[in-house]
Write a protein that holds these residues in place. Structure first.
Motif, PDB file in Angstrom:
ATOM      1  N   ARG A  57       0.815  -1.218   0.000  1.00  0.00           N
ATOM      2  CA  ARG A  57       0.000   0.000   0.000  1.00  0.00           C
ATOM      3  C   ARG A  57       0.854   1.276   0.000  1.00  0.00           C
ATOM      4  O   ARG A  57       0.298   2.378  -0.004  1.00  0.00           O
ATOM      5  CB  ARG A  57      -0.922   0.021   1.225  1.00  0.00           C
ATOM      6  CG  ARG A  57      -1.991  -1.056   1.194  1.00  0.00           C
ATOM      7  CD  ARG A  57      -2.826  -1.023   2.455  1.00  0.00           C
ATOM      8  NE  ARG A  57      -3.931  -1.986   2.358  1.00  0.00           N
ATOM      9  CZ  ARG A  57      -5.140  -1.691   1.945  1.00  0.00           C
ATOM     10  NH1 ARG A  57      -5.425  -0.463   1.536  1.00  0.00           N
ATOM     11  NH2 ARG A  57      -6.088  -2.605   1.912  1.00  0.00           N
ATOM     12  N   LEU A  58       2.165   1.126   0.042  1.00  0.00           N
ATOM     13  CA  LEU A  58       3.056   2.282   0.079  1.00  0.00           C
ATOM     14  C   LEU A  58       3.579   2.579  -1.319  1.00  0.00           C
ATOM     15  O   LEU A  58       3.937   1.669  -2.069  1.00  0.00           O
ATOM     16  CB  LEU A  58       4.229   2.035   1.031  1.00  0.00           C
ATOM     17  CG  LEU A  58       3.858   1.781   2.497  1.00  0.00           C
ATOM     18  CD1 LEU A  58       5.102   1.449   3.304  1.00  0.00           C
ATOM     19  CD2 LEU A  58       3.144   2.980   3.097  1.00  0.00           C
ATOM     20  N   SER A  59       3.662   3.866  -1.649  1.00  0.00           N
ATOM     21  CA  SER A  59       4.193   4.252  -2.960  1.00  0.00           C
ATOM     22  C   SER A  59       5.692   3.969  -3.012  1.00  0.00           C
ATOM     23  O   SER A  59       6.351   3.783  -1.979  1.00  0.00           O
ATOM     24  CB  SER A  59       3.952   5.741  -3.207  1.00  0.00           C
ATOM     25  OG  SER A  59       4.748   6.531  -2.337  1.00  0.00           O
ATOM     26  N   ALA A  60       6.234   3.964  -4.211  1.00  0.00           N
ATOM     27  CA  ALA A  60       7.666   3.699  -4.387  1.00  0.00           C
ATOM     28  C   ALA A  60       8.496   4.763  -3.676  1.00  0.00           C
ATOM     29  O   ALA A  60       9.531   4.447  -3.058  1.00  0.00           O
ATOM     30  CB  ALA A  60       8.012   3.670  -5.880  1.00  0.00           C
ATOM     31  N   ASP A  61       8.079   6.024  -3.750  1.00  0.00           N
ATOM     32  CA  ASP A  61       8.830   7.091  -3.083  1.00  0.00           C
ATOM     33  C   ASP A  61       8.815   6.928  -1.572  1.00  0.00           C
ATOM     34  O   ASP A  61       9.834   7.104  -0.902  1.00  0.00           O
ATOM     35  CB  ASP A  61       8.234   8.457  -3.460  1.00  0.00           C
ATOM     36  CG  ASP A  61       8.540   8.834  -4.904  1.00  0.00           C
ATOM     37  OD1 ASP A  61       9.525   8.318  -5.453  1.00  0.00           O
ATOM     38  OD2 ASP A  61       7.787   9.652  -5.469  1.00  0.00           O
ATOM     39  N   THR A  62       7.651   6.588  -1.027  1.00  0.00           N
ATOM     40  CA  THR A  62       7.547   6.400   0.423  1.00  0.00           C
ATOM     41  C   THR A  62       8.417   5.241   0.872  1.00  0.00           C
ATOM     42  O   THR A  62       9.127   5.325   1.882  1.00  0.00           O
ATOM     43  CB  THR A  62       6.078   6.144   0.824  1.00  0.00           C
ATOM     44  OG1 THR A  62       5.265   7.232   0.365  1.00  0.00           O
ATOM     45  CG2 THR A  62       5.948   6.023   2.330  1.00  0.00           C
ATOM     46  N   TRP A  63       8.384   4.138   0.132  1.00  0.00           N
ATOM     47  CA  TRP A  63       9.192   2.979   0.494  1.00  0.00           C
ATOM     48  C   TRP A  63      10.684   3.307   0.394  1.00  0.00           C
ATOM     49  O   TRP A  63      11.484   2.846   1.205  1.00  0.00           O
ATOM     50  CB  TRP A  63       8.833   1.800  -0.404  1.00  0.00           C
ATOM     51  CG  TRP A  63       9.484   0.524   0.024  1.00  0.00           C
ATOM     52  CD1 TRP A  63      10.470  -0.147  -0.604  1.00  0.00           C
ATOM     53  CD2 TRP A  63       9.208  -0.210   1.229  1.00  0.00           C
ATOM     54  NE1 TRP A  63      10.829  -1.261   0.111  1.00  0.00           N
ATOM     55  CE2 TRP A  63      10.074  -1.329   1.241  1.00  0.00           C
ATOM     56  CE3 TRP A  63       8.304  -0.028   2.280  1.00  0.00           C
ATOM     57  CZ2 TRP A  63      10.057  -2.251   2.275  1.00  0.00           C
ATOM     58  CZ3 TRP A  63       8.301  -0.964   3.310  1.00  0.00           C
ATOM     59  CH2 TRP A  63       9.170  -2.064   3.292  1.00  0.00           C
ATOM     60  N   ARG A  64      11.056   4.117  -0.588  1.00  0.00           N
ATOM     61  CA  ARG A  64      12.450   4.516  -0.746  1.00  0.00           C
ATOM     62  C   ARG A  64      12.932   5.319   0.467  1.00  0.00           C
ATOM     63  O   ARG A  64      14.048   5.146   0.946  1.00  0.00           O
ATOM     64  CB  ARG A  64      12.620   5.333  -2.024  1.00  0.00           C
ATOM     65  CG  ARG A  64      14.082   5.593  -2.400  1.00  0.00           C
ATOM     66  CD  ARG A  64      14.195   6.395  -3.685  1.00  0.00           C
ATOM     67  NE  ARG A  64      13.524   5.721  -4.794  1.00  0.00           N
ATOM     68  CZ  ARG A  64      12.477   6.209  -5.437  1.00  0.00           C
ATOM     69  NH1 ARG A  64      11.962   7.370  -5.108  1.00  0.00           N
ATOM     70  NH2 ARG A  64      11.942   5.531  -6.439  1.00  0.00           N
ATOM     71  N   VAL A  65      12.084   6.190   0.978  1.00  0.00           N
ATOM     72  CA  VAL A  65      12.444   6.983   2.160  1.00  0.00           C
ATOM     73  C   VAL A  65      12.628   6.078   3.373  1.00  0.00           C
ATOM     74  O   VAL A  65      13.590   6.223   4.146  1.00  0.00           O
ATOM     75  CB  VAL A  65      11.362   8.048   2.445  1.00  0.00           C
ATOM     76  CG1 VAL A  65      11.613   8.721   3.787  1.00  0.00           C
ATOM     77  CG2 VAL A  65      11.352   9.093   1.337  1.00  0.00           C
ATOM     78  N   LEU A  66      11.728   5.109   3.555  1.00  0.00           N
ATOM     79  CA  LEU A  66      11.850   4.185   4.678  1.00  0.00           C
ATOM     80  C   LEU A  66      13.130   3.359   4.577  1.00  0.00           C
ATOM     81  O   LEU A  66      13.797   3.098   5.587  1.00  0.00           O
ATOM     82  CB  LEU A  66      10.629   3.269   4.734  1.00  0.00           C
ATOM     83  CG  LEU A  66       9.307   3.943   5.115  1.00  0.00           C
ATOM     84  CD1 LEU A  66       8.156   2.953   4.987  1.00  0.00           C
ATOM     85  CD2 LEU A  66       9.365   4.499   6.524  1.00  0.00           C
ATOM     86  N   LEU A 105       5.347  13.074   2.303  1.00  0.00           N
ATOM     87  CA  LEU A 105       4.751  12.125   1.359  1.00  0.00           C
ATOM     88  C   LEU A 105       3.431  11.572   1.890  1.00  0.00           C
ATOM     89  O   LEU A 105       2.451  11.431   1.154  1.00  0.00           O
ATOM     90  CB  LEU A 105       5.730  10.987   1.083  1.00  0.00           C
ATOM     91  CG  LEU A 105       6.942  11.336   0.216  1.00  0.00           C
ATOM     92  CD1 LEU A 105       7.985  10.230   0.286  1.00  0.00           C
ATOM     93  CD2 LEU A 105       6.505  11.563  -1.240  1.00  0.00           C
ATOM     94  N   VAL A 106       3.415  11.262   3.197  1.00  0.00           N
ATOM     95  CA  VAL A 106       2.181  10.744   3.798  1.00  0.00           C
ATOM     96  C   VAL A 106       1.078  11.793   3.751  1.00  0.00           C
ATOM     97  O   VAL A 106      -0.075  11.500   3.413  1.00  0.00           O
ATOM     98  CB  VAL A 106       2.454  10.291   5.250  1.00  0.00           C
ATOM     99  CG1 VAL A 106       1.134   9.960   5.956  1.00  0.00           C
ATOM    100  CG2 VAL A 106       3.372   9.077   5.269  1.00  0.00           C
ATOM    101  N   MET A 107       1.431  13.034   4.092  1.00  0.00           N
ATOM    102  CA  MET A 107       0.435  14.108   4.106  1.00  0.00           C
ATOM    103  C   MET A 107      -0.152  14.347   2.714  1.00  0.00           C
ATOM    104  O   MET A 107      -1.339  14.607   2.561  1.00  0.00           O
ATOM    105  CB  MET A 107       1.069  15.399   4.622  1.00  0.00           C
ATOM    106  CG  MET A 107       1.432  15.389   6.095  1.00  0.00           C
ATOM    107  SD  MET A 107      -0.023  15.449   7.161  1.00  0.00           S
ATOM    108  CE  MET A 107      -0.582  17.122   6.839  1.00  0.00           C
ATOM    109  N   GLU A 108       0.690  14.268   1.694  1.00  0.00           N
ATOM    110  CA  GLU A 108       0.249  14.605   0.345  1.00  0.00           C
ATOM    111  C   GLU A 108      -0.447  13.458  -0.375  1.00  0.00           C
ATOM    112  O   GLU A 108      -1.270  13.685  -1.248  1.00  0.00           O
ATOM    113  CB  GLU A 108       1.456  15.057  -0.489  1.00  0.00           C
ATOM    114  CG  GLU A 108       2.032  16.404  -0.080  1.00  0.00           C
ATOM    115  CD  GLU A 108       1.028  17.540  -0.250  1.00  0.00           C
ATOM    116  OE1 GLU A 108       0.321  17.569  -1.282  1.00  0.00           O
ATOM    117  OE2 GLU A 108       0.934  18.385   0.649  1.00  0.00           O
TER     118      GLU A 108
END
Length: 267
Positions: A57-66, A105-108
């Motif tokens: 459920r996480l976008s590629a950008d969000t997963w990259r940050v994690l 990223l989460v907010m947007e």
């Protein structure tokens, strides 16, 4: 500030160099220790656990940050105490930027459905709880020479500029409490968190209009306690030099937050 209460009792009588070394050692532990709930290591461990269950459920950008956070904290730690402290503080500086990107990223990108409201409820509960801890350590339990503590509190809460702009005066306990405890327009204050919590609870799925009455009543009770307690009483010291009324209020607010969390989980 909240971590300093974990220092050994003998530190207060030690030399300045020994006290500094003990504080640095504690800070390093709070960065890495995955068993200390007040530390960053424990929080990152829980975030990693949740993220793995939600990977699809996480976008590629969000997963990259994690992954960037994981990579940063996976780097080896220097062996000497001095180098280890410097290394960990540099790690924290980088983590602030990376975590800010994650929050953005989460907010947007998160759809404003029930999941979003639960996410925000957790965020507001955590922020309110930690601010209550900070106010207890930095105000309620601080010595009468309190100005250095107030300055640190405003810095941690990113509210120094707001304080100087609004009050144009020297640091005062009642004004700092007004900004960090009561002010519902300050996104770092406890009052703001409770107002946001009430709004999110009102927007939870509610097929029965009375379904969230327990949660609403807990938040409203906490908001009224913050709004109605006279500031002069909160900033007045008792015969022992303590801010007893403030300490009792903050402890009650923390209890209310745990009650709210339990009520939501049960519901």
């Amino acid at each position: 500030l909240t971590g300093l209460k974990y220092l050994p009792p003998e530190v207060s009588g030690a030399s300045l160099g020994e006290q500094l070394w003990q504080v640095q050692r504690l800070l390093v532990k709070m960065v890495r220790d995955e068993t200390r709930p007040t530390g960053l290591g424990w929080t990152l461990k829980q975030m990693r656990r949740v993220a793995l269950n939600l990977k699809e459920r996480l976008s590629a950008d969000t997963w990259r940050v994690l992954q960037q956070i994981d990579n940063d904290f996976a780097e080896s730690v220097p062996t000497t105490a001095g180098q280890r402290y410097v290394s960990e503080m540099n790690l924290l500086d980088g983590a602030i930027v990376t975590l800010s990107a994650f929050v953005g990223l989460v907010m947007e990108n998160t759809t404003r459905g029930p999941g979003w409201h639960f996410l925000e409820i957790g965020r507001r509960l955590e922020r309110a709880r930690y601010m209550a801890h900070l106010l207890q350590s930095g105000v309620a339990e601080a010595p009468e020479e309190i100005e250095p503590y107030l300055r640190i509190l405003l810095y941690i809460a990113d509210s120094s500029i707001t304080y100087r702009t609004r009050y144009l005066t020297a640091l005062r306990t009642d004004l700092v409490l007004d900004l960090l405890l009561v002010d519902e327009s300050n996104p770092r204050s406890i009052g703001f968190q409770f107002a946001a919590l009430l709004d999110h609870i009102e927007n939870l799925p509610d097929h029965d209009h009375k379904a969230c009455d327990t949660e609403r009543s807990i938040v409203v009770k906490a908001m009224q306690a913050v709004r109605l307690t006279p500031m002069a009483e909160l900033s007045r010291r008792d015969e022992a030099g303590r801010l007893g009324t403030l300490d009792e209020l903050l402890q009650q607010l923390k209890d209310d937050m745990f009650d709210l969390s339990d009520a939501l989980a049960t519901h």
